[in-house]
Write a protein that holds these residues in place. Sequence first.
Motif, PDB file in Angstrom:
ATOM      1  N   ILE A 176       7.748   8.187   2.921  1.00 37.30           N
ATOM      2  CA  ILE A 176       7.874   7.557   1.610  1.00 37.30           C
ATOM      3  C   ILE A 176       8.264   8.771   0.732  1.00 37.30           C
ATOM      4  O   ILE A 176       7.626   9.506   0.670  1.00 37.30           O
ATOM      5  N   VAL A 177       9.548   8.843   0.157  1.00 36.16           N
ATOM      6  CA  VAL A 177       9.854   9.704  -0.978  1.00 36.16           C
ATOM      7  C   VAL A 177       9.652   9.101  -2.188  1.00 36.16           C
ATOM      8  O   VAL A 177       9.074   9.754  -3.042  1.00 36.16           O
ATOM      9  N   GLU A 178       9.976   7.856  -2.626  1.00 37.50           N
ATOM     10  CA  GLU A 178       9.666   7.092  -3.823  1.00 37.50           C
ATOM     11  C   GLU A 178       9.613   5.611  -3.563  1.00 37.50           C
ATOM     12  O   GLU A 178      10.085   5.006  -2.639  1.00 37.50           O
ATOM     13  N   PHE A 179       8.699   4.898  -4.505  1.00 40.16           N
ATOM     14  CA  PHE A 179       8.531   3.626  -4.222  1.00 40.16           C
ATOM     15  C   PHE A 179       8.241   2.933  -5.615  1.00 40.16           C
ATOM     16  O   PHE A 179       8.170   3.883  -6.505  1.00 40.16           O
ATOM     17  N   GLN A 180       8.413   1.720  -5.632  1.00 33.15           N
ATOM     18  CA  GLN A 180       8.159   1.089  -6.983  1.00 33.15           C
ATOM     19  C   GLN A 180       7.894  -0.366  -6.782  1.00 33.15           C
ATOM     20  O   GLN A 180       8.344  -1.042  -6.280  1.00 33.15           O
TER      21      GLN A 180
ATOM     22  N   ASP B 180       0.807  -0.998   0.073  1.00 26.17           N
ATOM     23  CA  ASP B 180      -0.027  -0.282  -0.004  1.00 26.17           C
ATOM     24  C   ASP B 180       0.865   1.344   0.073  1.00 26.17           C
ATOM     25  O   ASP B 180       0.321   2.342   0.001  1.00 26.17           O
ATOM     26  N   PHE B 181       2.170   1.115  -0.147  1.00 18.96           N
ATOM     27  CA  PHE B 181       3.203   2.346  -0.061  1.00 18.96           C
ATOM     28  C   PHE B 181       2.732   3.339  -1.103  1.00 18.96           C
ATOM     29  O   PHE B 181       2.572   2.944  -2.386  1.00 18.96           O
ATOM     30  N   ARG B 182       2.604   4.628  -0.942  1.00 21.49           N
ATOM     31  CA  ARG B 182       2.517   5.828  -1.759  1.00 21.49           C
ATOM     32  C   ARG B 182       3.486   6.793  -1.567  1.00 21.49           C
ATOM     33  O   ARG B 182       3.675   6.739  -0.163  1.00 21.49           O
ATOM     34  N   ASN B 183       3.945   7.858  -2.205  1.00 23.59           N
ATOM     35  CA  ASN B 183       4.668   8.866  -1.889  1.00 23.59           C
ATOM     36  C   ASN B 183       3.834   9.800  -0.722  1.00 23.59           C
ATOM     37  O   ASN B 183       2.787   9.991  -0.938  1.00 23.59           O
ATOM     38  N   GLY B 184       4.906   9.978   0.188  1.00 18.20           N
ATOM     39  CA  GLY B 184       4.189  11.020   1.362  1.00 18.20           C
ATOM     40  C   GLY B 184       3.636  10.285   2.449  1.00 18.20           C
ATOM     41  O   GLY B 184       3.049  10.730   3.501  1.00 18.20           O
ATOM     42  N   LEU B 185       3.377   8.826   2.386  1.00 24.03           N
ATOM     43  CA  LEU B 185       2.707   7.851   3.522  1.00 24.03           C
ATOM     44  C   LEU B 185       3.789   7.740   4.563  1.00 24.03           C
ATOM     45  O   LEU B 185       5.041   7.749   4.344  1.00 24.03           O
TER      46      LEU B 185
ATOM     47  N   LYS C  43       7.926  -6.727 -10.105  1.00 26.87           N
ATOM     48  CA  LYS C  43       7.440  -8.102 -10.363  1.00 26.87           C
ATOM     49  C   LYS C  43       8.357  -8.732 -11.285  1.00 26.87           C
ATOM     50  O   LYS C  43       8.183  -8.683 -12.472  1.00 26.87           O
ATOM     51  N   PRO C  44       9.537  -9.226 -10.736  1.00 27.02           N
ATOM     52  CA  PRO C  44      10.274  -9.820 -11.599  1.00 27.02           C
ATOM     53  C   PRO C  44      10.001 -10.903 -12.136  1.00 27.02           C
ATOM     54  O   PRO C  44       8.795 -11.613 -12.214  1.00 27.02           O
ATOM     55  N   GLY C  45      10.601 -11.538 -13.539  1.00 27.68           N
ATOM     56  CA  GLY C  45       9.946 -12.608 -14.143  1.00 27.68           C
ATOM     57  C   GLY C  45      10.087 -13.965 -13.312  1.00 27.68           C
ATOM     58  O   GLY C  45       9.430 -14.885 -13.286  1.00 27.68           O
ATOM     59  N   LYS C  46      11.397 -14.235 -12.561  1.00 32.00           N
ATOM     60  CA  LYS C  46      11.454 -15.182 -11.582  1.00 32.00           C
ATOM     61  C   LYS C  46      11.431 -14.435 -10.121  1.00 32.00           C
ATOM     62  O   LYS C  46      11.831 -13.466  -9.869  1.00 32.00           O
ATOM     63  N   GLY C  47      10.690 -15.545  -9.499  1.00 32.79           N
ATOM     64  CA  GLY C  47      10.867 -14.978  -7.981  1.00 32.79           C
ATOM     65  C   GLY C  47       9.652 -14.180  -7.509  1.00 32.79           C
ATOM     66  O   GLY C  47       8.766 -13.904  -8.349  1.00 32.79           O
ATOM     67  N   ALA C  48       9.673 -13.844  -6.226  1.00 37.81           N
ATOM     68  CA  ALA C  48       8.366 -13.071  -5.650  1.00 37.81           C
ATOM     69  C   ALA C  48       8.405 -11.603  -6.162  1.00 37.81           C
ATOM     70  O   ALA C  48       9.633 -11.068  -6.148  1.00 37.81           O
ATOM     71  N   ALA C  49       7.422 -11.100  -6.166  1.00 41.34           N
ATOM     72  CA  ALA C  49       7.217  -9.486  -6.131  1.00 41.34           C
ATOM     73  C   ALA C  49       7.812  -8.867  -5.088  1.00 41.34           C
ATOM     74  O   ALA C  49       7.609  -9.436  -3.927  1.00 41.34           O
ATOM     75  N   PHE C  50       8.215  -7.445  -5.097  1.00 37.90           N
ATOM     76  CA  PHE C  50       8.748  -6.879  -3.964  1.00 37.90           C
ATOM     77  C   PHE C  50       8.467  -5.360  -4.151  1.00 37.90           C
ATOM     78  O   PHE C  50       8.046  -5.061  -5.195  1.00 37.90           O
ATOM     79  N   VAL C  51       8.688  -4.539  -3.043  1.00 33.46           N
ATOM     80  CA  VAL C  51       8.335  -3.112  -3.270  1.00 33.46           C
ATOM     81  C   VAL C  51       9.829  -2.428  -3.239  1.00 33.46           C
ATOM     82  O   VAL C  51      10.312  -2.393  -1.889  1.00 33.46           O
ATOM     83  N   ARG C  52      10.430  -1.796  -4.087  1.00 35.84           N
ATOM     84  CA  ARG C  52      11.727  -0.842  -3.719  1.00 35.84           C
ATOM     85  C   ARG C  52      11.122   0.508  -3.350  1.00 35.84           C
ATOM     86  O   ARG C  52      10.415   1.158  -3.836  1.00 35.84           O
ATOM     87  N   THR C  53      11.870   0.787  -2.229  1.00 36.98           N
ATOM     88  CA  THR C  53      11.360   1.974  -1.540  1.00 36.98           C
ATOM     89  C   THR C  53      12.528   2.919  -1.002  1.00 36.98           C
ATOM     90  O   THR C  53      13.600   2.362  -0.625  1.00 36.98           O
ATOM     91  N   LYS C  54      12.290   4.117  -1.203  1.00 32.09           N
ATOM     92  CA  LYS C  54      13.104   5.234  -0.853  1.00 32.09           C
ATOM     93  C   LYS C  54      12.582   5.699   0.362  1.00 32.09           C
ATOM     94  O   LYS C  54      11.439   6.501   0.015  1.00 32.09           O
ATOM     95  N   TYR C  55      13.028   5.864   1.685  1.00 28.43           N
ATOM     96  CA  TYR C  55      12.153   6.836   2.482  1.00 28.43           C
ATOM     97  C   TYR C  55      13.259   7.410   3.316  1.00 28.43           C
ATOM     98  O   TYR C  55      14.446   7.133   3.513  1.00 28.43           O
ATOM     99  N   LYS C  56      12.411   8.432   4.042  1.00 27.73           N
ATOM    100  CA  LYS C  56      13.399   9.480   4.942  1.00 27.73           C
ATOM    101  C   LYS C  56      12.707   9.339   6.237  1.00 27.73           C
ATOM    102  O   LYS C  56      11.781   9.384   6.597  1.00 27.73           O
ATOM    103  N   ASN C  57      13.887   9.393   7.280  1.00 24.35           N
ATOM    104  CA  ASN C  57      13.563   9.556   8.544  1.00 24.35           C
ATOM    105  C   ASN C  57      13.198  10.862   8.836  1.00 24.35           C
ATOM    106  O   ASN C  57      13.859  11.756   8.652  1.00 24.35           O
ATOM    107  N   VAL C  58      11.844  10.995   9.756  1.00 25.59           N
ATOM    108  CA  VAL C  58      11.204  12.145   9.785  1.00 25.59           C
ATOM    109  C   VAL C  58      11.987  13.046  10.847  1.00 25.59           C
ATOM    110  O   VAL C  58      12.273  14.279  10.741  1.00 25.59           O
ATOM    111  N   ILE C  59      12.669  12.442  11.891  1.00 28.28           N
ATOM    112  CA  ILE C  59      13.415  13.140  12.803  1.00 28.28           C
ATOM    113  C   ILE C  59      14.817  13.587  12.453  1.00 28.28           C
ATOM    114  O   ILE C  59      15.579  14.535  12.554  1.00 28.28           O
TER     115      ILE C  59
END
Length: 190
Positions: A22-26, A6-11, A29-45
């Motif tokens: 969340i700064v960026e997410f993608q 459910d990740f979205r920018n700004g969450l 779904k690779p051809g082989k293996g399980a799907a995953f969510v590549r995420t760039k996130y920022k520590n608020v503090i």
Amino acid sequence: MISAGDFRNGLTFEINGQPHVIVEFQHVKPGKGAAFVRTKYKNVITGAIREESFNPTAKFSPARIERAEMQYLYNDGEVYYVMDVETFEQIPLPMSEFADGFKFVRENTNVKVLSYNGKVFGVEPENFVVLQITETEPGFKGNTATNTLKPAKVETGAEIRVPLFIEEEELVRVDTRTGEYMERAKSYDE
């Protein structure tokens, strides 16, 4: 609970008791293996940015972020001053930390100030704002059919790209999330 799917920018969410945004997410779904969510996130503090991949079913606690409606008053070259619209308390925000949040904000307009446990970490302007063009090359009448853009500076000092027919002193609507020109505007109140 928030799942990584459910990740979205700004969450905002918590990892190890620390709030992150969340700064960026993608979704990948690779051809082989399980799907995953590549995420760039920022520590608020701390402001530290990290990149990590998560299983889409990974669960996280939502971070309780307070969004206060405030009015941007002015800046003195080093600090932005905002005022709580209910209590009239003024809060100084250093330009070095918050310049991106004020890029498309005119004085005396409202913004949402984001805080976590009383610590301010961000500013959200309205999604669409009307700004005046202060600097650009001369326009060309009738040149509306092309997608060619030229650089322009708006009254807040930010640089955007506008169509060739836009002239200085015209009002334009800008998407503050992307910094893109949307359309001409007739007045600031549109």
